[in-house]
Scaffold this active site. Structure first.
Site, mmCIF file in Angstrom:
data_model
loop_
_atom_site.group_PDB
_atom_site.id
_atom_site.type_symbol
_atom_site.label_atom_id
_atom_site.label_comp_id
_atom_site.label_asym_id
_atom_site.label_seq_id
_atom_site.Cartn_x
_atom_site.Cartn_y
_atom_site.Cartn_z
ATOM 1 N N TYR A 15 -2.088 11.593 4.525
ATOM 2 C CA TYR A 15 -1.050 10.566 4.425
ATOM 3 C C TYR A 15 -1.313 9.459 3.418
ATOM 4 C CZ TYR A 15 1.477 12.646 8.239
ATOM 5 O OH TYR A 15 2.204 13.523 8.995
ATOM 6 N N ASP A 68 1.875 -3.864 5.413
ATOM 7 C CA ASP A 68 0.760 -3.829 4.466
ATOM 8 C C ASP A 68 -0.482 -4.491 5.050
ATOM 9 O OD1 ASP A 68 2.489 -2.556 2.752
ATOM 10 O OD2 ASP A 68 2.661 -4.226 1.339
ATOM 11 N N GLY A 101 -1.383 8.096 0.053
ATOM 12 C CA GLY A 101 -0.832 8.504 -1.233
ATOM 13 C C GLY A 101 0.625 8.877 -1.051
ATOM 14 N N HIS A 152 1.204 3.273 8.400
ATOM 15 C CA HIS A 152 1.827 2.514 7.313
ATOM 16 C C HIS A 152 3.094 3.212 6.824
ATOM 17 C CE1 HIS A 152 2.109 0.992 3.065
ATOM 18 N NE2 HIS A 152 1.938 -0.148 3.712
ATOM 19 N N ASP A 153 3.041 4.526 6.647
ATOM 20 C CA ASP A 153 4.232 5.277 6.226
ATOM 21 C C ASP A 153 5.372 5.098 7.228
ATOM 22 O OD1 ASP A 153 2.770 6.172 4.070
ATOM 23 O OD2 ASP A 153 2.721 8.272 4.696
ATOM 24 N N GLY A 208 3.870 10.800 -0.110
ATOM 25 C CA GLY A 208 4.234 11.775 0.908
ATOM 26 C C GLY A 208 3.292 11.778 2.092
#
Length: 147
Positions: A55, A121, A57, A75-76, A59
């Site tokens: 995860y 973040d 990076g 985070h995604d 995608g």
């Protein structure tokens, strides 16, 4: 024209020509990068987190392979939630924050795009700082390990 002025003017023009070739960077990603730099061990660079696990990076798929990869997974998902706020693009949203005493403080009204993205973040950067970085999980074969 005075030769000294001509020299300064030439230097400014050359600098501007060079700067014109630098691609613009999303402000939010720059801010996130600064948060990461603040929380990770000195021997690491923020770039080492850009292609890690399933995860970290661009995608992401499958099950996170370790605690650090879980930071990126969360985070995604946080960015996905932020994108549901009207007119909110987490990757370009700027925000106000402060790096102080080994922590990060986000400013702004709760629930606003800027504050939500900052909190995403902040949480990820602090998670990175508290998670082990396993060299073997950098640049893995995602087709094989991330199903």
């Amino acid at each position: 024209m005075n030769p000294a002025h001509l020299l300064v003017l030439s230097a400014v023009c050359v600098s501007l020509l060079g700067a014109a070739n630098i691609p613009p960077q999303h402000l939010d990603l720059y801010q996130f990068k600064e948060m990461i730099r603040y929380t990770i061990p000195c021997e690491k660079t923020w770039g080492e987190y850009a292609d890690y696990g399933c995860y970290c990076g661009a995608g992401g798929s499958g099950t996170p392979i370790d605690a650090l990869d879980r930071c990126c997974y969360v985070h995604d998902n946080c960015y996905g939630d932020a994108a549901n706020i009207r007119d909110c693009d987490p990757k370009t949203q700027s925000y106000s924050y402060k790096l102080t005493k080994r922590t990060i403080i986000c400013y702004g009204a709760a629930g606003t795009c800027a504050r939500v993205v900052c909190d995403c973040d902040r949480t990820a950067a602090l998670c990175f700082g508290n998670s082990e970085y396993i060299e073997g999980h950098k640049n893995i074969d995602t087709a094989r390990f991330c199903q």
